[in-house]
Design a protein around this motif. Sequence first.
Motif, PDB file in Angstrom:
ATOM      1  N   LEU A   1       0.841  -1.185   0.000  1.00 38.37           N
ATOM      2  CA  LEU A   1       0.000   0.000   0.000  1.00 38.37           C
ATOM      3  C   LEU A   1       0.884   1.246   0.000  1.00 38.37           C
ATOM      4  CD1 LEU A   1      -3.014   0.825   0.155  1.00 38.37           C
ATOM      5  CD2 LEU A   1      -2.712   1.025   2.637  1.00 38.37           C
TER       6      LEU A   1
ATOM      7  N   VAL B   1       0.998   5.499   0.160  1.00 35.07           N
ATOM      8  CA  VAL B   1       0.211   6.612   0.688  1.00 35.07           C
ATOM      9  C   VAL B   1       0.975   7.912   0.453  1.00 35.07           C
ATOM     10  CG1 VAL B   1      -0.990   7.557   2.686  1.00 35.07           C
ATOM     11  CG2 VAL B   1      -0.664   5.074   2.502  1.00 35.07           C
TER      12      VAL B   1
ATOM     13  N   THR C   1      -5.261  13.034   0.234  1.00 36.32           N
ATOM     14  CA  THR C   1      -4.420  11.885   0.551  1.00 36.32           C
ATOM     15  C   THR C   1      -4.822  10.758  -0.384  1.00 36.32           C
ATOM     16  OG1 THR C   1      -4.246  12.532   2.870  1.00 36.32           O
ATOM     17  CG2 THR C   1      -3.691  10.258   2.331  1.00 36.32           C
TER      18      THR C   1
ATOM     19  N   PHE D   1      -4.169   6.775  -1.862  1.00 39.40           N
ATOM     20  CA  PHE D   1      -3.700   5.431  -1.538  1.00 39.40           C
ATOM     21  C   PHE D   1      -3.607   4.642  -2.841  1.00 39.40           C
ATOM     22  CE2 PHE D   1      -6.133   7.204   1.887  1.00 39.40           C
ATOM     23  CZ  PHE D   1      -5.452   6.868   3.045  1.00 39.40           C
TER      24      PHE D   1
END
Length: 317
Positions: free
Chosen positions: A37, A39, A128, A130
């Motif tokens: 993941l 970010v 933000t 992801f």
Amino acid sequence: MNEFELIRRYFDRPAKNAVLGVGDDAAIVRPTPGHDLHVSVDMLVEGRHFFADVDPAALGHKTLAVNLSDMAAMGAAPRWVVLAVALPHSDEAWVARFADGFFALADRFDVGVIGGDTTRGPLTLSVTVFGEAPSGRALRRNAAQEGDDVWVSGTLGLGAMALREKLAGDLKLPADALAAGLARLERPEPRVALGQGLLGLAHAAVDVSDGWFADFGHILERSNKGAELWFDALPTHPWLAERRARYPELIAAGGDDYELAFTAPAANRAAIEALGLQLGVAVSRVGRVRSPEAGVSLIDSAGRPVALQRAGYDHFA
């Protein structure tokens, strides 16, 4: 509209790829097995990153595009975003246009908007994002190797050219050059497919947002390498190319490009060129990585050093 009416009307949409999106205290996502993941967060502030009179739809596009560009630099597929917005007042028409531009780009890249926040204050936009990439395969800044080719996608200097014309008006740009520059400044195109295609071909990559020379310098610093960089090979708009020696900072250090700078083994040149052709994205070889002892040099086609008054954009300068 009050805060919650604004959210429901313009931002509460079914969240793609999420277990739970907007409407609860937190979103729930389920990353793909075998993937890492990624970010990242970016903030845009009126008067610092965009003009007050910008088209709200274009601003919605750019707000998301600059974040998708960060995912592209890692070779990651963007999956979800959260959006935080400070608004000086509740202008329904403005919010509707902004949301149209934001969600149009989100739909193009199959990105789910899964939450965020709104408040009153100076116009500030923060996203933000992801993303996902196969475990252990991400493009990173610290992986450049001596002997690598240095590449950049697309063209450089267009956004900086338009910004200078809007602020100073001294370039006297022809209509086609101004239009191309404004398109880059207001509606940058994140190189998401290119970034994913470079997995396995490139060693290191970075998103070019604050100026190519400064941003590529992050790769060299993190990788502890030097480089020979070829100023005359940097791709730009024809109007600016004809005045390359007069405006070197616009091309090499201007910012607002949102292209990818990357390094790759010489053995992968043909594959990288083929990838660019397949995606319809120009890729240009603009230097080579050297040992740290060799330092960093920016030279013209005759081998003469090119001096820059600044390396890139600094938010606190």
